[in-house]
Design a protein around this motif. Sequence first.
Motif, short mmCIF file in Angstrom:
data_model
loop_
_atom_site.label_atom_id
_atom_site.label_comp_id
_atom_site.label_asym_id
_atom_site.label_seq_id
_atom_site.Cartn_x
_atom_site.Cartn_y
_atom_site.Cartn_z
N ASP A 1 -6.42 -4.16 2.66
CA ASP A 1 -7.69 -4.08 2.76
C ASP A 1 -8.03 -2.46 2.55
OD1 ASP A 1 -10.47 -4.64 3.40
OD2 ASP A 1 -10.28 -3.55 4.78
N TYR A 2 -7.38 -1.81 3.25
CA TYR A 2 -7.42 -0.17 3.14
C TYR A 2 -7.35 0.21 1.54
CZ TYR A 2 -7.63 4.72 4.18
OH TYR A 2 -8.17 5.97 4.38
N VAL A 3 -6.15 -0.09 0.95
CA VAL A 3 -5.86 -0.02 -0.21
C VAL A 3 -6.74 -0.54 -1.38
CG1 VAL A 3 -3.99 -0.28 -2.08
CG2 VAL A 3 -3.21 0.58 0.34
N GLY A 4 -7.12 -1.58 -0.95
CA GLY A 4 -8.20 -2.55 -1.81
C GLY A 4 -9.51 -1.86 -1.98
N VAL B 1 -6.95 6.66 -2.51
CA VAL B 1 -5.54 6.41 -2.40
C VAL B 1 -4.79 6.25 -3.68
CG1 VAL B 1 -4.07 4.18 -1.42
CG2 VAL B 1 -6.24 4.93 -0.13
N GLY B 2 -3.58 6.46 -3.72
CA GLY B 2 -2.88 6.44 -4.98
C GLY B 2 -2.33 7.86 -5.46
N PHE B 3 -1.61 7.78 -6.52
CA PHE B 3 -1.11 8.98 -7.01
C PHE B 3 -1.85 9.66 -8.00
CE2 PHE B 3 2.55 7.40 -4.60
CZ PHE B 3 3.35 8.56 -4.39
N ALA B 4 -2.08 10.61 -7.84
CA ALA B 4 -3.14 11.49 -8.93
C ALA B 4 -2.92 12.88 -8.71
CB ALA B 4 -4.77 11.12 -8.83
N PRO B 5 -3.05 13.71 -9.70
CA PRO B 5 -2.96 15.32 -9.44
C PRO B 5 -4.47 15.91 -8.90
CG PRO B 5 -3.70 14.56 -11.82
CD PRO B 5 -3.18 13.35 -11.28
N LEU C 1 0.22 0.26 -5.99
CA LEU C 1 0.70 1.41 -5.27
C LEU C 1 2.15 1.71 -5.31
CD1 LEU C 1 -0.38 3.75 -3.80
CD2 LEU C 1 -0.73 2.80 -1.80
N ARG C 2 2.57 0.45 -4.87
CA ARG C 2 4.23 0.85 -4.84
C ARG C 2 4.84 0.91 -6.24
NH1 ARG C 2 5.24 -4.00 -3.16
NH2 ARG C 2 5.41 -3.51 -0.66
#
Length: 231
Positions: free
Chosen positions: A193-196, A111-115, A205-206
């Motif tokens: 929970d999922y993001v964690g 989860v998150g922004f990454a290339p 994340l925001r």
Amino acid sequence: MKKGLIIRHVPFEGIAGFRQPVEDAGYHLDRIDVTDPDFARVNFNTPDLLILMGGPMGVYERDAHPWIDCEIDRLASRISLGLPTLGVCLGAQMIAAAMEATVYSGAAKEVGFAPVALSEAGAVSPLRHVEGVPVLHWHGDTFPLPEGVELLASTDAYRHQAFRRGPEVLALQFHAEMGEDPRFEEWLDGSDDYVGQAGLTVDQLRGQHDRHGPGAVKAGRAMVAEWLEGL
């Protein structure tokens, strides 16, 4: 006018930033939700373009979601005919399943922004537009690469991030359509929970979304535009 059909698995995961390049390419878009009573009767081979978006369910949760088998069967027919098909996240997993790959829960949430890292094939494909660009990842399932496809992109966490079969079928695990759509707040709602599990907080994340989202969508639109040009 060319016809495009969006398959939506949950209301808050729509086509988002990809709408512009698809409509600019001359497609009139329609949409159907898998919960629509008419979904079981939709002929997947009729649209000029089929777009399958994401969702929180797993391909293997077929008892809980009886429409999954129905969707995969019709998708397999469409793919066998070489008809233009784009899948994003769950949509990509549906494509893999329709091509007889087993989708299963991975070792970790990504989860998150990454290339993504492009393969040699990916570097000369429409994915060249996302090279080095942080794009949104939000998944925890994966699959072996189906037979007869080219791997286009990977990450350290999940090797099979994108693949294609010929010019017609493109499957993307990542969400290059997301970054400017206000419905992202619906993704975040109740997702602590999922993001964690991916080592992030919702606030972090925001913040990534605010920093990287516009660039991700710009790159994603260019990617989809080039893919459509090559059909």
